[in-house]
Design a protein around this motif. Structure first.
Motif, PDB file in Angstrom:
ATOM      1  N   ASN A   1       0.811  -1.221   0.000  1.00  0.00           N
ATOM      2  CA  ASN A   1       0.000   0.000   0.000  1.00  0.00           C
ATOM      3  C   ASN A   1       0.845   1.272   0.000  1.00  0.00           C
ATOM      4  OD1 ASN A   1       0.988   0.145   2.590  1.00  0.00           O
ATOM      5  ND2 ASN A   1      -1.006   0.124   3.603  1.00  0.00           N
ATOM      6  N   GLY A   2       2.175   1.127  -0.104  1.00  0.00           N
ATOM      7  CA  GLY A   2       3.068   2.282  -0.161  1.00  0.00           C
ATOM      8  C   GLY A   2       3.709   2.660   1.157  1.00  0.00           C
ATOM      9  N   GLU A   3       3.239   2.109   2.266  1.00  0.00           N
ATOM     10  CA  GLU A   3       3.845   2.400   3.568  1.00  0.00           C
ATOM     11  C   GLU A   3       5.250   1.806   3.639  1.00  0.00           C
ATOM     12  OE1 GLU A   3       1.476   1.231   6.934  1.00  0.00           O
ATOM     13  OE2 GLU A   3      -0.371   1.941   5.995  1.00  0.00           O
ATOM     14  N   THR A   4       6.088   2.421   4.478  1.00  0.00           N
ATOM     15  CA  THR A   4       7.441   1.907   4.710  1.00  0.00           C
ATOM     16  C   THR A   4       7.677   1.823   6.216  1.00  0.00           C
ATOM     17  OG1 THR A   4       8.432   4.112   4.657  1.00  0.00           O
ATOM     18  CG2 THR A   4       8.346   2.887   2.560  1.00  0.00           C
ATOM     19  N   ASP A   5       8.656   1.021   6.592  1.00  0.00           N
ATOM     20  CA  ASP A   5       9.009   0.869   8.003  1.00  0.00           C
ATOM     21  C   ASP A   5      10.440   0.342   8.067  1.00  0.00           C
ATOM     22  OD1 ASP A   5       8.767   0.926  10.738  1.00  0.00           O
ATOM     23  OD2 ASP A   5       7.320  -0.723  10.874  1.00  0.00           O
ATOM     24  N   THR A   6      11.065   0.485   9.215  1.00  0.00           N
ATOM     25  CA  THR A   6      12.403  -0.066   9.432  1.00  0.00           C
ATOM     26  C   THR A   6      12.439  -0.781  10.776  1.00  0.00           C
ATOM     27  OG1 THR A   6      13.232   1.958  10.469  1.00  0.00           O
ATOM     28  CG2 THR A   6      13.565   1.750   8.089  1.00  0.00           C
ATOM     29  N   ARG A   7      13.337  -1.734  10.866  1.00  0.00           N
ATOM     30  CA  ARG A   7      13.604  -2.420  12.133  1.00  0.00           C
ATOM     31  C   ARG A   7      15.081  -2.780  12.113  1.00  0.00           C
ATOM     32  NH1 ARG A   7      10.061  -7.242  12.975  1.00  0.00           N
ATOM     33  NH2 ARG A   7       8.689  -5.807  14.079  1.00  0.00           N
ATOM     34  N   VAL A   8      15.759  -2.560  13.233  1.00  0.00           N
ATOM     35  CA  VAL A   8      17.158  -2.951  13.357  1.00  0.00           C
ATOM     36  C   VAL A   8      17.261  -3.965  14.492  1.00  0.00           C
ATOM     37  CG1 VAL A   8      19.531  -2.206  13.806  1.00  0.00           C
ATOM     38  CG2 VAL A   8      17.976  -0.725  12.502  1.00  0.00           C
ATOM     39  N   TRP A   9      17.642  -5.186  14.130  1.00  0.00           N
ATOM     40  CA  TRP A   9      17.845  -6.250  15.103  1.00  0.00           C
ATOM     41  C   TRP A   9      19.306  -6.283  15.540  1.00  0.00           C
ATOM     42  CZ3 TRP A   9      14.512  -9.187  17.665  1.00  0.00           C
ATOM     43  CH2 TRP A   9      13.247  -9.449  17.129  1.00  0.00           C
ATOM     44  N   GLU A  10      19.539  -6.518  16.812  1.00  0.00           N
ATOM     45  CA  GLU A  10      20.860  -6.846  17.361  1.00  0.00           C
ATOM     46  C   GLU A  10      20.712  -8.248  17.934  1.00  0.00           C
ATOM     47  OE1 GLU A  10      23.695  -5.095  17.244  1.00  0.00           O
ATOM     48  OE2 GLU A  10      22.776  -3.339  16.304  1.00  0.00           O
ATOM     49  N   ILE A  11      21.333  -9.224  17.279  1.00  0.00           N
ATOM     50  CA  ILE A  11      21.169 -10.629  17.665  1.00  0.00           C
ATOM     51  C   ILE A  11      22.501 -11.163  18.163  1.00  0.00           C
ATOM     52  CG2 ILE A  11      20.513 -12.932  16.876  1.00  0.00           C
ATOM     53  CD1 ILE A  11      18.937 -11.480  14.606  1.00  0.00           C
ATOM     54  N   GLU A  12      22.517 -11.610  19.405  1.00  0.00           N
ATOM     55  CA  GLU A  12      23.741 -12.115  20.021  1.00  0.00           C
ATOM     56  C   GLU A  12      23.679 -13.632  20.155  1.00  0.00           C
ATOM     57  OE1 GLU A  12      26.209 -11.818  24.245  1.00  0.00           O
ATOM     58  OE2 GLU A  12      24.302 -10.751  24.012  1.00  0.00           O
ATOM     59  N   LYS A  13      24.774 -14.276  19.754  1.00  0.00           N
ATOM     60  CA  LYS A  13      24.885 -15.725  19.961  1.00  0.00           C
ATOM     61  C   LYS A  13      25.345 -15.935  21.397  1.00  0.00           C
ATOM     62  CE  LYS A  13      26.632 -20.003  18.293  1.00  0.00           C
ATOM     63  NZ  LYS A  13      26.568 -20.807  17.157  1.00  0.00           N
ATOM     64  N   THR A  14      24.513 -16.597  22.214  1.00  0.00           N
ATOM     65  CA  THR A  14      24.804 -16.739  23.644  1.00  0.00           C
ATOM     66  C   THR A  14      25.269 -18.134  24.028  1.00  0.00           C
ATOM     67  OG1 THR A  14      22.475 -17.216  24.073  1.00  0.00           O
ATOM     68  CG2 THR A  14      23.180 -14.911  24.277  1.00  0.00           C
ATOM     69  N   GLY A  15      25.243 -19.082  23.102  1.00  0.00           N
ATOM     70  CA  GLY A  15      25.670 -20.451  23.365  1.00  0.00           C
ATOM     71  C   GLY A  15      25.740 -21.212  22.059  1.00  0.00           C
ATOM     72  N   PRO A  16      26.072 -22.498  22.106  1.00  0.00           N
ATOM     73  CA  PRO A  16      26.202 -23.281  20.874  1.00  0.00           C
ATOM     74  C   PRO A  16      24.950 -23.264  19.999  1.00  0.00           C
ATOM     75  CG  PRO A  16      26.977 -24.540  22.756  1.00  0.00           C
ATOM     76  CD  PRO A  16      26.356 -23.291  23.297  1.00  0.00           C
ATOM     77  N   HIS A  17      23.789 -23.199  20.618  1.00  0.00           N
ATOM     78  CA  HIS A  17      22.536 -23.217  19.861  1.00  0.00           C
ATOM     79  C   HIS A  17      21.608 -22.062  20.225  1.00  0.00           C
ATOM     80  CE1 HIS A  17      23.411 -27.211  18.285  1.00  0.00           C
ATOM     81  NE2 HIS A  17      23.815 -27.519  19.504  1.00  0.00           N
ATOM     82  N   SER A  18      22.002 -21.193  21.161  1.00  0.00           N
ATOM     83  CA  SER A  18      21.059 -20.200  21.689  1.00  0.00           C
ATOM     84  C   SER A  18      21.408 -18.774  21.264  1.00  0.00           C
ATOM     85  CB  SER A  18      20.997 -20.294  23.210  1.00  0.00           C
ATOM     86  OG  SER A  18      22.274 -20.086  23.771  1.00  0.00           O
TER      87      SER A  18
END
Length: 192
Positions: free
Chosen positions: A85-102
């Motif tokens: 519909n023409g709208e825009t948005d932004t999101r900035v993720w900060e993703i930290e690896k805290t363990g072998p799978h987490s």
């Protein structure tokens, strides 16, 4: 008759619980989804949102720029949304690896932290977001599941709920251009 229906319902409950998907079930599946490997550089995504009745409510594309910092074990994802519909948005993720799978992650519209796990070709995480709905703001929970596919594709489905009730489903397909790092999954798979 009532006793028979109650017996059937009670018998079905344990079976329903056994059918729940567990992230550990994907250990060893290929192609492996290493977040830093896949999302480093440019990624393009195509998505839809369907409400609880199955009606299509939103269509969008997302241009994502990912930056992996091995010292802090943090992946930054700068996402730019373009809605049909023409709208825009932004999101900035900060993703930290805290363990072998987490993993844990934060973003401006995310309440608290997202927490997740990755095994094999799958990644799942859960988080809450404040969404503008008409003149109101809703706090909704996202239960995301991502699955790496061949040819640089990741398929993401997210169940969206409010107060424990199903609101809708987001489906997103991520496409990795072949010329960017992580396109074929061969480089840097040990990073994240």
């Amino acid at each position: 008759m009532l006793r028979r229906m109650l017996l059937i319902a009670l018998t079905a409950l344990p079976l329903a619980a056994c059918g729940s998907m567990q992230i550990q079930d994907f250990e060893g599946t290929e192609p492996r989804l290493a977040l830093a490997d896949y999302f480093a550089g440019e990624t393009r995504a195509y998505g839809i949102f369907r409400d609880r009745f199955g009606d299509l409510r939103r269509q969008f594309t997302v241009d994502i720029q990912g930056d992996w910092n091995p010292e802090t074990r943090t992946l930054t994802l700068d996402e730019e949304f373009q809605y049909a519909n023409g709208e825009t948005d932004t999101r900035v993720w900060e993703i930290e690896k805290t363990g072998p799978h987490s993993y844990r992650g934060t973003a401006g519209d995310v309440i608290g932290e997202a927490t997740g796990k990755a095994y094999g070709n799958a990644f799942t995480w859960r988080y809450q977001v404040e969404l503008d709905v008409g003149d109101d703001t809703w706090t909704v929970t996202f239960d995301d599941w991502m699955f790496r596919q061949p040819d640089g594709i990741v398929i993401n489905t997210a169940d969206v709920s409010r107060w424990g009730l199903h609101v809708g489903t987001v489906t997103i397909v991520f496409r990795k251009p072949a010329e960017t790092p992580g396109g074929d999954g061969a480089e840097g798979a040990q990073a994240m």
